[in-house]
Design a protein around this motif. Structure first.
Motif, PDB file in Angstrom:
ATOM      1  N   ILE A 166       0.902  -1.258   0.129  1.00 54.62           N
ATOM      2  CA  ILE A 166      -0.076  -0.007  -0.056  1.00 54.62           C
ATOM      3  C   ILE A 166       0.951   1.073   0.134  1.00 54.62           C
ATOM      4  N   ALA A 167       1.875   1.228   0.726  1.00 53.54           N
ATOM      5  CA  ALA A 167       2.844   2.510   0.856  1.00 53.54           C
ATOM      6  C   ALA A 167       3.415   2.527  -0.676  1.00 53.54           C
ATOM      7  N   LEU A 168       3.779   1.613  -1.129  1.00 54.82           N
ATOM      8  CA  LEU A 168       4.339   1.836  -2.463  1.00 54.82           C
ATOM      9  C   LEU A 168       3.238   2.623  -3.642  1.00 54.82           C
ATOM     10  N   LEU A 169       1.990   1.780  -3.572  1.00 51.04           N
ATOM     11  CA  LEU A 169       1.027   2.209  -4.504  1.00 51.04           C
ATOM     12  C   LEU A 169       0.633   3.657  -3.994  1.00 51.04           C
ATOM     13  N   ILE A 170       0.543   4.059  -2.760  1.00 53.92           N
ATOM     14  CA  ILE A 170       0.047   5.417  -2.462  1.00 53.92           C
ATOM     15  C   ILE A 170       1.203   6.483  -3.008  1.00 53.92           C
ATOM     16  N   ARG A 171       2.675   6.105  -3.020  1.00 52.59           N
ATOM     17  CA  ARG A 171       3.733   6.765  -3.377  1.00 52.59           C
ATOM     18  C   ARG A 171       3.809   7.151  -4.733  1.00 52.59           C
ATOM     19  N   THR A 172       3.306   6.233  -5.484  1.00 53.48           N
ATOM     20  CA  THR A 172       3.510   6.045  -6.945  1.00 53.48           C
ATOM     21  C   THR A 172       2.067   6.467  -7.788  1.00 53.48           C
ATOM     22  N   VAL A 173       0.995   6.216  -7.161  1.00 57.20           N
ATOM     23  CA  VAL A 173      -0.394   6.403  -7.878  1.00 57.20           C
ATOM     24  C   VAL A 173      -1.124   7.652  -7.317  1.00 57.20           C
ATOM     25  N   ILE A 174      -0.994   8.087  -6.200  1.00 59.55           N
ATOM     26  CA  ILE A 174      -1.710   9.172  -5.510  1.00 59.55           C
ATOM     27  C   ILE A 174      -1.186  10.396  -5.759  1.00 59.55           C
ATOM     28  N   PRO A 175      -1.452  11.372  -6.361  1.00 59.40           N
ATOM     29  CA  PRO A 175      -0.899  12.616  -6.763  1.00 59.40           C
ATOM     30  C   PRO A 175      -0.844  13.611  -5.452  1.00 59.40           C
ATOM     31  N   ASP A 176       0.245  14.552  -5.227  1.00 58.19           N
ATOM     32  CA  ASP A 176       0.355  15.549  -4.222  1.00 58.19           C
ATOM     33  C   ASP A 176      -0.700  16.555  -4.377  1.00 58.19           C
ATOM     34  N   VAL A 177      -1.300  16.709  -3.116  1.00 60.72           N
ATOM     35  CA  VAL A 177      -2.290  17.814  -3.184  1.00 60.72           C
ATOM     36  C   VAL A 177      -2.062  18.701  -2.214  1.00 60.72           C
ATOM     37  N   PRO A 178      -2.007  20.047  -2.394  1.00 61.41           N
ATOM     38  CA  PRO A 178      -1.582  20.942  -1.476  1.00 61.41           C
ATOM     39  C   PRO A 178      -2.623  20.913  -0.129  1.00 61.41           C
ATOM     40  N   ALA A 179      -2.166  21.068   1.046  1.00 61.65           N
ATOM     41  CA  ALA A 179      -2.819  20.993   2.173  1.00 61.65           C
ATOM     42  C   ALA A 179      -4.030  21.910   2.233  1.00 61.65           C
ATOM     43  N   GLY A 180      -5.265  21.739   2.587  1.00 62.88           N
ATOM     44  CA  GLY A 180      -6.302  22.686   2.508  1.00 62.88           C
ATOM     45  C   GLY A 180      -6.332  23.590   3.673  1.00 62.88           C
ATOM     46  N   ALA A 181      -5.439  23.082   4.995  1.00 56.44           N
ATOM     47  CA  ALA A 181      -5.349  24.229   6.203  1.00 56.44           C
ATOM     48  C   ALA A 181      -4.065  24.498   6.416  1.00 56.44           C
ATOM     49  N   ARG A 182      -3.290  24.656   5.270  1.00 56.07           N
ATOM     50  CA  ARG A 182      -1.525  25.073   5.470  1.00 56.07           C
ATOM     51  C   ARG A 182      -1.515  26.609   6.105  1.00 56.07           C
ATOM     52  N   GLY A 183      -0.861  26.543   6.963  1.00 57.05           N
ATOM     53  CA  GLY A 183      -0.514  27.830   7.700  1.00 57.05           C
ATOM     54  C   GLY A 183      -1.136  27.963   9.085  1.00 57.05           C
ATOM     55  N   GLN A 184      -2.125  26.976   9.300  1.00 55.43           N
ATOM     56  CA  GLN A 184      -2.906  27.068  10.534  1.00 55.43           C
ATOM     57  C   GLN A 184      -1.919  26.143  11.412  1.00 55.43           C
ATOM     58  N   ARG A 185      -2.237  26.437  12.825  1.00 47.80           N
ATOM     59  CA  ARG A 185      -1.272  25.656  13.742  1.00 47.80           C
ATOM     60  C   ARG A 185      -2.091  24.220  14.218  1.00 47.80           C
ATOM     61  N   PHE A 186      -1.385  23.364  14.807  1.00 47.29           N
ATOM     62  CA  PHE A 186      -1.865  22.110  15.096  1.00 47.29           C
ATOM     63  C   PHE A 186      -2.210  22.337  16.542  1.00 47.29           C
ATOM     64  N   ASP A 187      -3.414  22.112  17.192  1.00 47.11           N
ATOM     65  CA  ASP A 187      -4.047  22.166  18.334  1.00 47.11           C
ATOM     66  C   ASP A 187      -3.724  20.960  19.362  1.00 47.11           C
ATOM     67  N   LEU A 188      -2.124  21.060  19.794  1.00 50.74           N
ATOM     68  CA  LEU A 188      -1.706  20.152  20.727  1.00 50.74           C
ATOM     69  C   LEU A 188      -2.745  19.906  22.042  1.00 50.74           C
TER      70      LEU A 188
END
Length: 475
Positions: A166-188
């Motif tokens: 699965i890891a190999l398939l995800i790496r080769t088949v699934i495209p990179d998509v920009p993060a929808g919430a990039r720039g926000q902080r993680f709520d630890l």
């Protein structure tokens, strides 16, 4: 891409039923008590419940493909640790690591909104969402066959290989998509509060029967869960970038969908708990069918196949009538399936038919949840919102396991000096499955229609981003 994401979800879900065939043998295999051996199952439940909403939020922040790849690491590591274990503690650690990989399911569902054309989105969502049920349905007969004809360690080496593929398939088949919430902080703080509250709640639910529902430990855990989750809710409302946006979750469309998910999951798990026992109970009882562990798994297997076949049809139904209609149909089909089981529980063929009907309903219902959720939240919250919906499904199965287990344990009969579940106990449990499905249908009937005029500005902006992304992909 859809096939890879569905395969990933199915493999992650298989982890939940992986040890079911060897559960009674675990005390001898791991040199421990039966009570300690149950932690092999409980650990996966607890860790997955805690990690799924956290993984979903990190997917929104860092990218869903990146987090899906990260989820394969504990799946592989946990499988290897379990395969090498000869004591209960390493096995529990390995099973906990496997539970961390369950976050792949909501991440894969959310990723579909980014990479799949609109005309194929509903059927794709339905298939990937139903992969949780498909994995559970197919995992039992497959693991039963492996456990009966090979070493139990082969179960875990097999899942390690699957996770690596699965890891190999995800790496080769699934495209990179920009993060929808990039720039926000993680709520630890939110992650820690939710994790602590869920651990207390699920421990009390899953171990309450062993410890006693009125014991100080069980009541204390329930009390701690109320305090921790209440405090977590207050924090989430006040913080700028919450782990779970409770305002979005409180929208009637989202709130009622999650409520229906809770009861649908309860109804689904009732069949998984009751029907294998009916198949394996001795025929001398007059209602047991005397099947072997492997045979029981094979009788149940067509249910998983039906879920796989029905899910794309559910997507087409969603396109034609809407996800609310699909959810209502799914709940009604589940109720009919339990009715069929009550009428035909005296034969293995009857149980197989009822499992096929029940799982067809589950496939319809499970496919409708993400469509309802993702049409109601901004693009920046899709993974987190789907993670929370997955959490509600996990809570439903946990509560279902506790309630059905309590029914089967207390409605007993005796013969030859042994106590075992009575026929009335099994029938009551099946009737409870009908009741839960009907409640889910009633809740689904109150889900409001989606109105563009009532949606907030952030949702409209998110849709604009999505449309721009689709234009870029087309180009």
């Amino acid at each position: 891409m859809v096939a890879v994401l569905a395969f990933a979800g199915t493999t992650a879900a298989i982890m939940q039923t992986l040890v079911t065939p060897i559960l009674t043998r675990l005390p001898d295999l791991l040199n421990t008590s039966a009570s300690n051996a149950t932690w092999v199952v409980t650990a996966t439940l607890l860790v997955s419940a805690v990690c799924v909403p956290i993984t979903g939020r990190l997917g929104d922040l860092l990218g869903k493909k990146r987090l899906m790849l990260a989820c394969t690491v504990p799946l592989i590591a946990g499988s290897v640790v379990c395969a090498l274990s000869s004591q209960v503690v390493p096995m529990i650690i390995g099973r906990g690591l496997q539970g961390m990989g369950m976050g792949m399911v909501p991440l894969g569902i959310a990723l579909l909104r980014d990479v799949v054309p609109k005309e194929k989105l509903s059927s794709s969502i339905a298939l990937v969402s139903a992969s949780m049920g498909i994995g559970g349905g197919l995992g039992l007969p497959l693991s039963s066959a492996v456990a009966e004809y090979a070493s139990w360690r082969v179960l875990f080496w097999s899942t390690a290989v699957l996770a690596l593929v699965i890891a190999l398939l995800i790496r080769t088949v699934i495209p990179d998509v920009p993060a929808g919430a990039r720039g926000q902080r993680f709520d630890l703080p939110g992650a820690l509060g939710l994790g602590a509250g869920l651990v207390c709640l699920l421990l009390a639910i899953s171990k309450g029967a062993d410890w006693g529902w009125g014991s100080a430990t069980t009541l204390g855990l329930f009390g701690a869960a109320v305090i921790l989750l209440g405090g977590w809710g207050c924090w989430e409302i006040r913080t700028t970038d919450p782990l779970v946006d409770l305002r979005s979750t409180a929208r009637p469309r989202v709130l009622l969908t999650n409520g229906a998910a809770l009861f649908i999951s309860f109804a689904m798990y009732a069949s998984m708990l009751v029907l294998p026992q009916l198949l394996q109970f001795p025929a001398a009882t007059g209602y047991g069918l005397g099947q072997s562990m492997l045979a029981a798994g094979l009788w149940m297997a067509p249910g998983g196949i039906m879920m796989m076949l029905v899910s794309p049809l559910g997507g087409k139904l969603t396109d034609a009538k809407g996800p609310k209609f699909t959810l209502i149909c799914g709940g009604l089909v589940i109720a009919v399936g339990y009715g069929v089981c009550l009428a035909l529980m005296g034969s293995a063929w009857g149980i197989m038919v009822s499992v096929m009907v029940i799982n067809s309903g589950v496939g319809l219902a499970y496919g409708s949840f993400p469509a309802l959720i993702m049409s109601s939240v901004p693009l920046s919250e899709t993974a987190a919102a789907n993670g929370f919906n997955t959490l509600m499904r996990s809570l439903g199965t946990s509560i279902g396991a506790a309630v059905i287990g309590l029914l089967l344990a207390h409605m007993t009969t005796s013969a030859g000096g042994y106590m075992f579940t009575s026929e009335a106990g099994f029938r009551t449990a099946l009737t409870a499955g009908i009741g839960m499905a009907v409640v889910a249908v009633a809740i689904a009937g109150t889900i409001p229609a989606l109105r563009d005029a009532g949606r907030d500005e952030e949702t409209r902006r998110a849709e604009g981003v999505q449309g721009a992304g689709e234009t870029v992909k087309s180009a």
